[in-house]
Design an enzyme around this catalytic site. Structure first.
Site: not given
Lengths: 425, 309
Positions: A60, A63, A94, A305, A309
């Site tokens: 999970h 990238l 996503n 996960d 950012h």
């Protein structure tokens, strides 16, 4: 012909029920019999005092390529994975464009082949543009090489559409991964609904918003007789539901991220957005139940996960910041430290199994084993090495981690992919 | 500057000690006195600049801060959301750093996001005064409410304060709860269960859903506005039912002790949470709250502005 001998390490290979001190031979990128390199010059790696494990799999990871290369690229994400001890990572769809079509999957595979130092396996979207309205071309995605389908980051709200996706995925032979979030119950929630959301006046994200979809997935897995894997489980109620369903033989499973066992929602009180993730940090009671779920096998997979950012994106008002934290370079250390040393919930053998055999079985990967002939993906782990997390030294292109300066015990010290060392401490 | 105050920012009342709250109230006493003089202006903040930075609409609080700053002889700039660069995509941090570069000494921030004042205070040398952040805190409103009660009743300790209405989304309620419980009051929250979740009891208050049981023992009833503009419709069936169950109608007001104070942070919705007869009645101190707000905000600007150099 190239050959490597990893000497005198504690070889833990749960797929073959092996746990003994011995030498591990690698010839031409594959695990080999020791006799195969008797007469030739082999590079030797001294692994005395170290664990020699099958290359770890993180199923999970975000990238961010294509579309958000200022947060992470396939190249930088793969380096972060290697530095965390991972030889295989599974990336979420996503991106922009979303990985809802074979062309984007082909692009990701090409890019990974050229730039990534670890194995990168893409997932495809469940729905077109991850909008939850129409099915993505799941069959074509399968042919393009995705290992699973998921709308991760989003959640298909229409139960009928989800049912058809699961039925269709069963035909194609792809497991379904689901980010469990009921949009009506969660609304604009950004933190766990409870004491801290009440005190701070932040919109609450109730645990029931996850549990309702876990329940939905149990019902659909049963109805369609096909595997649904619930991603990043955060709530106690989800663990109870999964435990009961698995005992009945339902094809349902769940995974855990390090932040959901190492932190609670108390951490949000300074409005630091590095504690904002989806699902949110929960209460101490939830953490305790998740730890029990790991101990008894209800939760069978560990993952990060990893959600990079940029600083300018995270450094804003709490409710406006994007969800997510990076995790590839800290997850193994946190899980060894918390699960094996601190809480003693599982031993290191089970921990390695949860990072190798379990995801390999779920996604039907040729990975996670040290069987002779298998790809020589190997992770060397020092389970007792004490180290301090230094965010400014991350290989990842992003820095959004709440674990800076954490002192941890246990980490990977060398990562070998296809017989080649791609990272070492 | 007094050793009783060493904060450059006022972000919330939860982090203040009872002594600090009392010190602000005592400082406000002196400024209230100034307001009765013929010349209402003092030179305390002469040469300092205060920026009223309102990212969410407000007239009452913005005007009160502006007037307070004028009375302390500070220079005042008003920036509202329509005139700020936030509408052009600039981040809050960048906008605020630009204001600091213009030597703004005090930034008064109203923002729809909980924690926005904390966010700026950690990053700026200027004083940051929270003028309301999301559903988190509205410290100067909490202080002026406490000031008004203390002025009328001489104390806070052991009083029974009833706060009625939309508690979940109310920053006024939270600041009141934090200050009143610190100063020894007994606080009861009343309103629909959807807007007054039981979770609030962990903050050291009582939750009740029966207003008629609570009103006879109240020393203060503080009515909050039902913020229908920011609520999803699922929270309660309608305004009419709200008034029936929780409105302080003139009938219901008969349950109050004669010396019970009726408060409201404004703007009031007559006929919804309070009847006109009660809002304008003898027990109402609603306009005293507005007057006291000026003194309290002068005290806060004076104390924080004096720390930031």
């Amino acid at each position: 012909m190239s050959a490597t001998l990893i000497r005198s390490g504690r070889v833990i290979d749960p797929a073959n029920k092996r746990d003994e001190v011995l030498d591990l031979a690698i010839v031409d990128g594959k695990i080999a019999e020791q006799s195969a390199i008797k007469d030739q010059k082999a590079e030797t790696v001294d692994a005395e005092g170290l664990i020699v494990a099958p290359g770890l799999i993180d199923m999970h990871v975000h990238l961010r390529e294509p579309g958000f290369s200022h947060k992470e690229t396939i190249e930088s994400g793969a380096r972060a994975a290697a530095a965390g001890g991972f030889t295989t990572i599974v990336c979420m769809p996503n991106t922009s464009p979303a990985a809802d079509n074979p062309a984007t999957i082909a692009w990701v595979n090409d890019r990974a082949a050229v730039t990534a130092c670890v194995n990168v396996l893409p997932t495809g979207a469940i729905s077109k543009n991850i909008a939850g309205e129409e099915l993505a071309p799941i069959g074509s995605l399968g042919q393009a090489g995705v290992v699973a389908i998921t709308d991760d980051g989003h959640c298909v709200q229409n139960h009928e559409l989800m049912r058809r996706a699961v039925e269709y995925a069963r035909m194609v032979g792809l497991p379904v991964l689901d980010h469990c979030q009921d949009y009506n119950l969660v609304g604009n929630g950004v933190v766990n609904e409870g004491y801290w959301s009440t005190l701070l006046g932040l919109p609450g994200w109730p645990a029931a918003g996850e549990e309702a979809i876990v329940m939905r997935n149990i019902l659909l897995a049963e109805l369609c007789d096909h595997r649904i894997h619930c991603q990043h489980i955060s709530a106690a109620g989800s663990v109870h539901l999964l435990r009961e369903a698995r005992a009945r033989g339902v094809k349902i499973s769940g995974e855990v991220c390090p932040h959901h066992i190492a932190l609670t929602d108390e951490a949000i009180q300074n409005f630091d957005t590095n504690y904002k993730m989806n699902p949110p940090l929960r209460s101490k009671e939830d953490v305790d139940v998740i730890l029990e779920g790991i101990a008894d096998g209800t939760l069978s997979i560990l993952c990060s996960d990893h959600a990079p950012h940029a600083e300018f994106e995270k450094e804003v008002e709490f409710d406006q910041a994007p969800f997510g934290i990076v995790g590839l370079e800290t997850e193994l250390g946190i899980f060894i430290d918390q699960l094996v040393h601190k809480h003693r919930k599982i031993d290191i053998v089970r921990l390695i199994e949860m990072y190798t055999v379990e995801p390999a079985k779920l996604l039907k990967l040729d990975a996670g084993t040290l069987s002779v002939g298998a790809p020589a993906d190997v992770t060397l782990i020092d389970p007792d090495l004490e180290w301090t997390v230094k965010i400014d030294k991350f290989e990842s292109a992003s820095r959004n981690s709440p674990f800076g300066s954490w002192k941890l015990r246990g980490r990977a010290v060398r990562t070998i992919v296809g017989g080649k060392t791609v990272w070492r401490l | 500057m007094s050793t009783n105050w060493n904060r450059k920012d006022l972000l919330g009342l939860r982090e203040l000690s009872p002594e600090e709250i009392n010190f602000i109230l005592e400082t406000a006493d002196a400024f209230k006195q100034v307001g009765t003089r013929e010349i209402k202006k003092v030179p305390a903040l002469r040469g300092k600049t205060m920026v009223n930075f309102f990212v969410e609409p407000s007239t009452r609080t913005r005007t009160s801060f502006e007037l307070a700053a004028h009375r302390l002889s500070a220079d005042v700039i008003n920036i509202s959301v329509t005139t700020s660069s936030l509408t052009k995509g600039e981040t809050l941090k960048d906008t605020a750093r630009n204001l600091e570069a213009l030597h703004a000494d005090i930034l008064v921030l109203r923002h729809s996001s909980a924690g926005a004042p904390q966010f700026l205070a950690q990053r700026l040398k200027s004083s940051v005064i929270n003028a309301g952040d999301g559903a988190h805190e509205h410290p100067t409103q909490g202080l002026l409410d406490v000031y008004t009660i203390r002025e009328r009743r001489g104390k806070i300790d052991k009083l029974h304060i009833v706060i009625v209405g939309d508690i979940l989304f109310s920053r006024v309620a939270r600041s009141n709860i934090f200050a009143l419980t610190k100063l020894g009051a007994r606080v009861t929250l009343v309103g629909p269960s959807t807007l007054v979740p039981r979770e609030f009891e962990k903050l050291g208050v009582t939750v009740s859903y029966k207003i008629d049981d609570v009103l006879p023992t109240a020393d203060v009833v503080n009515l909050l506005r039902i913020q229908h503009e920011r609520q999803r419709k699922e929270y309660f069936p309608g305004i009419g039912e709200y008034t029936t169950l929780f409105g302080l109608t003139k009938e219901r007001a008969k349950l109050l002790k004669p010396d019970c104070l009726v408060m409201h942070p404004g703007p009031i919705n007559r006929g919804v949470e309070i009847d006109s007869e009660v809002a304008d009645g003898l027990q109402s101190v609603i306009l005293d709250q507005v007057t006291n707000g000026l003194a309290v905000r002068m005290a806060v600007l004076y104390l924080c502005g004096g720390i930031a150099t």
